[in-house]
Design an enzyme around this catalytic site. Structure first.
Site, PDB file in Angstrom:
ATOM      1  CG  HIS A 288      -1.877  -0.984   0.845  1.00  0.00           C
ATOM      2  ND1 HIS A 288      -2.919  -1.260   0.158  1.00  0.00           N
ATOM      3  CD2 HIS A 288      -2.589  -2.206   1.694  1.00  0.00           C
ATOM      4  CE1 HIS A 288      -3.868  -1.959   0.104  1.00  0.00           C
ATOM      5  NE2 HIS A 288      -3.962  -2.629   0.760  1.00  0.00           N
ATOM      6  CG  HIS A 366     -10.644  34.940 -46.055  1.00  0.00           C
ATOM      7  ND1 HIS A 366      -9.754  34.396 -45.449  1.00  0.00           N
ATOM      8  CD2 HIS A 366     -10.395  36.062 -44.776  1.00  0.00           C
ATOM      9  CE1 HIS A 366      -9.345  34.791 -44.144  1.00  0.00           C
ATOM     10  NE2 HIS A 366      -9.863  36.382 -43.928  1.00  0.00           N
TER      11      HIS A 366
END
EC number: 4.2.1.59
Length: 465
Positions: A288, A366
């Site tokens: 752990h 554009h």
């Protein structure tokens, strides 16, 4: 692995004694909304405080993983969290009327079976995987622990344990797909060595320990006098070693059950990172303390990646909304539908995708001969993405309009050209009040920010216009 988030269809309760506290508790799993994650709630304490299942909340690692927040502590959470990860459940509230989840038989199987009994429910949100970007390594030379997380488009875990014990020897366990967890790992029980029992009791641990909820490995010759003392310690009329190496003739469910349980613990502890993982996890002699240290290291890498704030787009995954659903919600039509997919959506954040192609009409006028995606179109694409987020807050979005109110701090960082895929991310800067939404937005191409702005919009019912 599931791509969508899941919760459970209905509440379900398991009851039993806690391994270390010895306190009886009822633990109820409750459905939770998308992006809720795993949260424990101590309903036996004043104010019923919430404890997030987060590695930063770990406060004790004495033979288990204990978390604490808001003045509430929850002991030994790893078996519970492992069951949730193993079933690919993402969102659940876990209510406890005691300090520790029930130990049951020492494994996760009782939790898995209870959750499977009520069934899973898919949610309208993609799972927020953390994909291991590169090797992450942890080493503790004193304990001979080595752990690694490696990149992989899946979740695989391999564990090796070696206790230098003639009983256990060296053991390996692995899963190559998380869906193996319920059948291959969930039933594997916790264990300890005989020489550890007395020490654990002296440390005021395993008050709820029993030969029915743990495997006790006998790694040395034991006299009758010691067995008599053990019987008193364990509150049993008699204990004996009927089978070499295991106390009271407990049959192992697998030859490598201890290694499989260590794998179970590792999966549960890594759940504290807070997100499902994609990666290959390799662990030698984990425990752990090492698991949590490793989880913190992974979380630190995850947080550093999050600071970069770059959404990940996988075109092979099913979107949250395709173009058909988008046009059901947004009023825009050709030639002004400027978003193709929604790949993430929750209460505060949305991520959309726009594929820029040379076939779009704006390139005729554009910058002819030098096609650049117009900045005003980028803003409108971002606004439409944010519009999905705002409309997601009402049950009938088809009956509402969203209107731009303002744009602030708009910046164009890099030009966008045909062939680019723009990822738009918008998130609320504050809760929506009186129909007014304020959002931050960013646009990404190839992981780089190309445009960003703050936007505000209003949401109005169509019958009020």
């Amino acid at each position: 692995m599931n791509e969508k988030q899941h919760t459970i269809k209905a509440p379900v309760t398991v009851s039993g004694i806690g391994l270390h506290t010895g306190v009886m508790a009822n633990m109820t799993f409750l459905p939770a909304p998308a992006n809720h994650g795993y949260k424990f709630q101590r309903i036996d304490l004043p104010g019923q405080p919430i404890v997030d299942a987060d590695v930063d909340n770990v406060v004790d690692l004495s033979r288990g993983t204990t978390i604490e927040q808001n003045g509430a502590r929850v002991n030994t959470v790893e078996h519970t969290l492992a069951a949730l990860v193993g079933l690919e459940i993402d969102n659940v509230l876990i209510q406890l009327d005691g300090p520790e989840p029930p130990i049951m038989d020492g494994s996760s199987i009782a939790f898995v079976e209870s959750l499977q009994e009520v069934g899973l429910e898919e949610q309208n949100a993609l799972r927020n995987f953390f994909e291991i970007p590169e090797g992450i390594f942890y080493k503790n030379g004193e304990r001979e622990v080595e752990m690694a997380a490696l990149p992989l488009n899946d979740y695989r875990v391999t564990v090796m344990v070696d206790y230098q014990s003639p009983v256990l020897g060296s053991q390996h366990a692995s899963i190559t797909n998380i869906n193996q967890f319920p059948t291959e790992i969930a039933s594997c029980r916790t264990f300890c060595f005989l020489h550890e029992l007395e020490t654990l009791y002296k440390q005021n641990l395993i008050k709820g320990g029993d030969l029915n909820n743990a495997i006790v490995v006998v790694d040395r010759v034991v006299s009758e006098e010691e067995l008599s003392e053990l019987a008193t310690l364990l509150r049993k009329p008699k204990v004996e070693v009927k089978k070499e190496g295991i106390l009271n003739n407990v049959d192992l469910r697998y030859k490598n059950e201890p290694a499989r349980h260590k794998l179970l613990d590792l999966i549960g502890d890594l759940a504290l990172i807070g997100r499902p993982l994609k990666g290959q996890i390799l662990a030698a002699r984990p425990g752990h303390a090492a698991n949590v240290a490793f989880a913190k290291k992974i979380k630190k890498v995850m947080q550093e990646a999050a600071i970069q704030n770059v959404p990940v787009y996988d075109p092979t995954k099913e979107p949250v909304m395709d173009i058909n659903r988008i046009t059901q919600i947004l009023p825009h039509r050709f030639p002004f539908v400027l978003i193709d997919k929604i790949i993430y959506l929750d209460e505060s954040t949305v991520i959309g995708v726009k594929n820029v192609t040379m076939n779009e009409h704006q390139f005729e006028g554009h910058f002819p001969g030098n096609p650049v995606y117009p900045g005003v179109y980028q803003i409108e694409s971002m606004a439409q993405t944010g519009g999905i987020l705002v409309l997601n807050t009402v049950p009938d979005p088809e009956n509402y309009w969203t209107y731009f109110l303002g744009i602030d701090k708009c910046r164009f960082r890099k030009k966008v050209i045909p062939g680019d895929t723009i990822i738009f991310k918008c998130w609320l800067l504050a809760p929506i009040k009186r129909g007014i939404a304020k959002m931050q937005g960013q646009a990404f191409v190839n992981g780089k920010v190309v445009m960003e702005a703050e936007m505000s919009a209003s949401i109005i019912r169509k019958d009020n216009v």
